[in-house]
Design a protein around this motif. Structure first.
Motif, PDB file in Angstrom:
ATOM      1  N   PRO A  31       0.841  -1.197   0.000  1.00 29.78           N
ATOM      2  CA  PRO A  31       0.000   0.000   0.000  1.00 29.78           C
ATOM      3  C   PRO A  31       0.879   1.251   0.000  1.00 29.78           C
ATOM      4  O   PRO A  31       1.983   1.215   0.545  1.00 29.78           O
ATOM      5  CB  PRO A  31      -0.769  -0.099   1.315  1.00 29.78           C
ATOM      6  N   ARG A  32       0.408   2.302  -0.611  1.00 32.17           N
ATOM      7  CA  ARG A  32      -0.927   2.307  -1.161  1.00 32.17           C
ATOM      8  C   ARG A  32      -0.900   2.143  -2.670  1.00 32.17           C
ATOM      9  O   ARG A  32      -1.803   1.589  -3.268  1.00 32.17           O
ATOM     10  CB  ARG A  32      -1.597   3.630  -0.787  1.00 32.17           C
ATOM     11  N   LEU A  35      -1.639  -1.291  -4.614  1.00 28.55           N
ATOM     12  CA  LEU A  35      -2.915  -2.002  -4.584  1.00 28.55           C
ATOM     13  C   LEU A  35      -3.704  -1.964  -5.887  1.00 28.55           C
ATOM     14  O   LEU A  35      -4.276  -2.984  -6.283  1.00 28.55           O
ATOM     15  CB  LEU A  35      -3.774  -1.502  -3.425  1.00 28.55           C
ATOM     16  N   VAL A  51      -2.194  -7.471   1.501  1.00 20.03           N
ATOM     17  CA  VAL A  51      -1.299  -6.308   1.540  1.00 20.03           C
ATOM     18  C   VAL A  51      -0.074  -6.602   2.391  1.00 20.03           C
ATOM     19  O   VAL A  51      -0.123  -7.397   3.330  1.00 20.03           O
ATOM     20  CB  VAL A  51      -2.011  -5.053   2.087  1.00 20.03           C
ATOM     21  N   ARG A 102      -2.300   1.189  10.506  1.00 26.16           N
ATOM     22  CA  ARG A 102      -2.652   0.724   9.163  1.00 26.16           C
ATOM     23  C   ARG A 102      -3.099  -0.739   9.196  1.00 26.16           C
ATOM     24  O   ARG A 102      -4.014  -1.127   8.475  1.00 26.16           O
ATOM     25  CB  ARG A 102      -1.446   0.911   8.220  1.00 26.16           C
ATOM     26  N   TYR A 106      -6.614  -1.988   7.546  1.00 29.32           N
ATOM     27  CA  TYR A 106      -6.698  -2.909   6.411  1.00 29.32           C
ATOM     28  C   TYR A 106      -7.304  -4.261   6.787  1.00 29.32           C
ATOM     29  O   TYR A 106      -7.746  -5.003   5.914  1.00 29.32           O
ATOM     30  CB  TYR A 106      -5.317  -3.104   5.784  1.00 29.32           C
ATOM     31  N   ASP A 124       4.476  -3.616  -6.368  1.00 30.36           N
ATOM     32  CA  ASP A 124       4.377  -2.179  -6.106  1.00 30.36           C
ATOM     33  C   ASP A 124       4.282  -1.479  -7.453  1.00 30.36           C
ATOM     34  O   ASP A 124       4.473  -2.099  -8.507  1.00 30.36           O
ATOM     35  CB  ASP A 124       5.576  -1.687  -5.307  1.00 30.36           C
ATOM     36  N   ASP A 196      -5.252   5.830   1.763  1.00 30.38           N
ATOM     37  CA  ASP A 196      -5.576   4.590   2.470  1.00 30.38           C
ATOM     38  C   ASP A 196      -7.026   4.202   2.209  1.00 30.38           C
ATOM     39  O   ASP A 196      -7.340   3.014   2.023  1.00 30.38           O
ATOM     40  CB  ASP A 196      -5.350   4.757   3.980  1.00 30.38           C
ATOM     41  N   ALA A 199      -7.285   2.638  -1.193  1.00 27.94           N
ATOM     42  CA  ALA A 199      -6.643   1.322  -1.195  1.00 27.94           C
ATOM     43  C   ALA A 199      -7.520   0.281  -0.502  1.00 27.94           C
ATOM     44  O   ALA A 199      -7.687  -0.840  -0.990  1.00 27.94           O
ATOM     45  CB  ALA A 199      -5.277   1.416  -0.509  1.00 27.94           C
ATOM     46  N   ILE A 200      -8.101   0.664   0.649  1.00 28.79           N
ATOM     47  CA  ILE A 200      -8.977  -0.250   1.376  1.00 28.79           C
ATOM     48  C   ILE A 200     -10.217  -0.581   0.548  1.00 28.79           C
ATOM     49  O   ILE A 200     -10.675  -1.732   0.516  1.00 28.79           O
ATOM     50  CB  ILE A 200      -9.366   0.354   2.745  1.00 28.79           C
ATOM     51  N   LEU A 203      -9.385  -3.191  -2.003  1.00 28.44           N
ATOM     52  CA  LEU A 203      -9.254  -4.490  -1.354  1.00 28.44           C
ATOM     53  C   LEU A 203     -10.624  -5.072  -1.021  1.00 28.44           C
ATOM     54  O   LEU A 203     -10.897  -6.257  -1.279  1.00 28.44           O
ATOM     55  CB  LEU A 203      -8.412  -4.333  -0.083  1.00 28.44           C
TER      56      LEU A 203
END
Length: 209
Positions: A31-32, A35, A51, A102, A106, A124, A196, A199-200, A203
């Protein structure tokens, strides 16, 4: 070189298609920024997605210049740096507090995937020094996977060589190693930061499908 992270993810997925439909493959995105690519690769390969939580240690006079990286369990430093131990210890403590927060973010609705005996593909959106991805690989290695693969769209040739020499990394897939490398973002037309929250969401949407 890449339109955006989606383009880079699609190109990486094509290079990794030999891992498609293997039951023990786990895509581990950093992350981030990693992702968006990781989700595309995991979906393309029909693999699981998780992650990797690590943070770079910035130089005291230039935070963007990585002198090392830290995870919740490991720390890696450049061999030739001359930085005080007190600075390193202070940064390690500060960054691990961030990583704990974090971790809680996550893994609100699920648990980390066990990596023992898995083919772990660490992704990445590009790397410069490679320190963050190296500490991630060390963390994964401690969990006794079958194989560790590093997959990135772009990196300096010297960094790729360093990764290839690491005993705990089995394979490095890098799409481009440009000569005039200054920063990852210079090789993307669109390189907006990923939050974040974004990214979450990526996911959670992956596992909602």
């Amino acid at each position: 070189m890449f339109k955006d992270r989606i383009d880079a993810g699609l190109q990486l997925a094509e290079k990794l298609k030999r891992y498609k439909d293997k039951e023990n493959v786990v895509i581990l995105a950093i992350p981030r920024g990693g992702l968006p690519l990781g989700a595309i690769v995991a979906k393309s390969l029909n693999a699981k997605l998780d992650v990797a939580l690590s943070k770079k240690i910035g130089h005291p006079f230039n935070k963007e210049f990585a002198i090392g990286a830290v995870s919740l369990n490991n720390i890696i430093l450049d061999d030739d740096i001359e930085i005080s131990i007190s600075y390193i210890e202070k940064e390690k403590k500060r960054l691990r507090e961030k990583l704990k927060k974090r971790l809680a973010l996550y893994y609100r609705n699920r648990s980390p995937i066990a990596l023992k005996d898995k083919i772990v593909v660490i992704i990445d959106d590009g790397i410069a020094t490679g320190n963050t991805i190296r500490v991630t690989a060390q963390l994964v290695y401690d969990r006794r996977p079958e194989k560790i693969v590093i997959a990135i769209p772009v990196a300096p040739k010297s960094t790729v060589q360093k990764l290839n020499l690491a005993s705990y990394i089995d394979e490095v897939v890098c799409l481009e190693t440009p000569f005039n490398f200054q920063a990852v973002g210079q090789f993307y037309m669109d390189f907006d930061q990923v939050s974040d929250e974004e990214a979450i969401k990526i996911l959670e949407e992956f596992y909602a499908q």
